[in-house]
Design an enzyme around this catalytic site. Structure first.
Site, PDB file in Angstrom:
ATOM      1  N   GLY A  63       0.842  -1.182   0.000  1.00 24.99           N
ATOM      2  CA  GLY A  63       0.000   0.000   0.000  1.00 24.99           C
ATOM      3  C   GLY A  63       0.880   1.237   0.000  1.00 24.99           C
ATOM      4  O   GLY A  63       2.099   1.143   0.178  1.00 24.99           O
ATOM      5  N   GLU A  67       3.598   2.607  -7.121  1.00 25.69           N
ATOM      6  CA  GLU A  67       2.294   3.020  -7.665  1.00 25.69           C
ATOM      7  C   GLU A  67       2.226   4.519  -7.944  1.00 25.69           C
ATOM      8  O   GLU A  67       1.140   5.075  -8.087  1.00 25.69           O
ATOM      9  CB  GLU A  67       1.154   2.601  -6.731  1.00 25.69           C
ATOM     10  CG  GLU A  67       0.958   1.111  -6.576  1.00 25.69           C
ATOM     11  CD  GLU A  67       0.635   0.365  -7.873  1.00 25.69           C
ATOM     12  OE1 GLU A  67       0.535   1.012  -8.933  1.00 25.69           O
ATOM     13  OE2 GLU A  67       0.511  -0.867  -7.817  1.00 25.69           O
TER      14      GLU A  67
END
Ligand SMILES: [Zn+2]
Length: 218
Positions: A32, A78
């Site tokens: 994450g 990301e």
């Protein structure tokens, strides 16, 4: 533009919320990531550092085009997805989780339906974007498409992405999304759940707007 104090506050806020990500069960290890937008800069967590080891100096600063301004560590893998969300929305912060309930749901369902009226806080039923490899331009594109008129999207066999005006708001949406997925799973364990209609959701959204306006007048 932003000042040094504002940048330092953003770094500290990202470190604090990163620790919460693990404590709240929204990710494990270094999985994450999250970011905050400050003017024309994006402040984002680094790649591959365990959240409980993270310190403010590890947080990376880049331009909205992804050019490094200050980065002692590798920015999150990301980064393209975060930049794509800033380009497509008015987001002030983005949170990407690897939380269990949404991942389990994503492997079976095409969307998280309106099991509870709180889903209006995310813009309505939450779409599941088809699987694409982590860190890819395809994933960034699929995430933005799934976020249309929504503040949250689920990434198939991967996790979730939420945004808000601030990091606390984006983070609360990630928690809400995980809770809604859990409620839906529990309901499914009893049988076929009743789902709120579009008219019922519109009524909730209108009432929420009305009540907020009322508070401001007082
Ligand atoms: Zn991920």
């Amino acid at each position: 533009m932003h000042g040094a104090a504002e940048l330092q506050a953003a770094r500290e806020q990202l470190v604090m919320y990163s620790a919460r990500l693990v404590d709240d069960g929204l990710a494990v290890g270094a999985a994450g990531n999250m970011s905050v937008r400050l003017g024309e800069s994006v402040v984002i967590t680094p790649s591959g550092i365990g959240y409980h080891e993270l310190v403010p100096a590890d947080i990376c600063v880049l331009t909205l085009d992804g050019d490094e301004v200050e980065a002692q560590e590798m920015p999150s893998s990301e980064l393209p997805m975060h930049l794509a969300v800033y380009a497509a929305t008015n987001a002030g912060a983005v949170v990407h989780t690897h939380s269990a309930e949404v991942i389990a749901l994503s492997a079976v369902c095409d969307e998280l339906p309106a099991i509870h009226y709180a889903i209006t806080g995310l813009g309505g039923p939450v779409r599941v974007a088809s699987y694409t490899r982590f860190g890819s331009a395809g994933l960034a594109e699929a995430a933005v498409k799934a976020l249309e008129d929504r503040r949250a999207a689920i990434l198939q066999n991967h996790g979730a992405i939420c945004y808000g005006r601030t990091l606390p708001e984006a983070y609360d949406r990630a928690l809400l999304l995980e809770w809604l997925a859990r409620v839906y799973r529990l309901a499914r364990s009893y049988g076929e759940p009743r789902i709120l209609s579009a008219a019922e959701l519109a009524e909730v959204a209108a009432e929420a707007r009305r009540r907020r306006y009322g508070e401001r007048r007082r």
